[in-house]
Design an enzyme around this catalytic site. Structure first.
Site: not given
Length: 336
Positions: A41, A110
């Site tokens: 991430h 994402e």
């Protein structure tokens, strides 16, 4: 359920510092886990108390600190923050330095990780096509010299990856829908998904889609590793086991509630508003070892052969030692 199970540990990059994750990974190997997977991430799920170490340097450090455990990403998106050629080079290097121990786990991504860098966030069909093309390019760079690639999204001109490992690094595809799962069946070395959703998603949608992809490419089921991140929360008291899941309440948000969110503060706000029962709904919440093992084995019986365990608590050392002593041996006995 046939053959042995591979049992892994999810190093929660969203929750712990990279140094803590290294310590947990060394312990995971010591107590008997076969693999360790880390997510990649740019931003964590939570703004307060969250972490987001870069996966690429961390994998090198973790491999240098361990001896035999397999290490991989679960998952990395080789389509926006990274050019696929950069990922091809990075994982070729890791595979050369630590042969047979590195896995490239990929996914469509994402908004939380990409939009904050000024990148446009396209609709799912384009994200899927970008992933497919990026994997074609990575494979081309790992297969030949002076690669000129002219795709819809990516290109190279006379590119060569020089430090290739003797054995190709396996590529896994993470998916929660049928299209990417079929793609995994057609071209990937492994398929990654996560637990805690309706049983029918796995038995009626994902695993049949994987079989369809395998069949279309003339491949066998054993040609593709079936990996599922199994979310578990064990404690002597059920309320304590449920409360451990609070940090990870965002996992219980519906796709409609979180798709397109690019601000960790808003993700945190929505997650914190959930009741604890819903926050815990993605986890196997248990107070009994036998019931805990039986609940885990439901995924093995579906056909998942590689179970990677994600514990949501702060005390990862206790979790790892408990699993090494009590859970892994029972699962291995049941898996044979």
């Amino acid at each position: 359920m046939t053959g042995g199970l591979r049992l892994g540990y999810k190093a929660s990059a969203e929750q712990f510092t990279p140094t803590e994750l290294l310590k947990f990974t060394v312990l995971a190997e010591d107590v008997g886990f076969d693999s360790v997977f880390i997510s990649d991430h740019l931003q964590p799920w939570r703004h307060e108390g969250g972490h987001a170490p870069a996966a690429l340097p961390w994998l090198g450090a973790a491999a240098a600190r361990t001896q035999h455990v397999t290490l991989g990403t679960s998952v990395l998106t080789p389509t926006f923050r990274y050019h696929p050629g950069v990922i091809a080079q990075a994982f070729a290097t890791l595979g050369s330095m630590f042969p047979g121990r590195i896995i490239l786990g990929t996914g469509t991504g994402e908004a939380l990780n990409e939009v904050t860098l000024g990148l446009e966030w396209p609709a799912p069909p384009e994200r899927f096509q970008r992933l497919k093309e990026s994997l074609q390019l990575i494979d081309a760079l790992w297969s030949g010299e002076r690669v000129t690639f002219d795709g819809a999204f990516y290109s190279t001109k006379n590119a060569t990856i020089f430090d290739l490992p003797a054995k190709r690094v396996p590529i896994y595809i993470g998916a929660s829908g049928p299209a990417a799962t079929r793609l995994a069946g057609r071209i990937a070395d492994g398929f990654i998904t996560t637990s805690g959703k309706a049983r029918e998603l796995y038995t009626d949608t994902l695993l049949p889609a994987l079989a369809t992809g395998l069949g279309s490419a003339g491949r066998r089921p054993q040609d593709v590793d079936t990996l599922i991140e199994v979310k578990v929360s064990f404690a002597a008291d059920r309320i304590a086991a449920m409360q451990k899941t609070r940090f990870w309440a965002a996992l219980a948000l519906s796709p409609e509630e979180k798709t397109g969110l690019d601000d960790p503060r808003e993700m945190q706000r929505r997650a914190d508003a959930l009741p604890i029962e819903r926050a815990a709904s993605r986890f196997i919440v248990s107070t009994d070892v036998d019931e805990h093992v039986e609940a885990i084995l439901t995924y093995a019986r579906m056909g998942f052969r590689h179970l990677v365990f994600h514990d949501p608590g702060q005390d990862q050392e206790t979790f790892l030692r408990f699993y090494g002593a009590e859970i892994l041996p029972r699962l291995r006995t049941a898996g044979h």
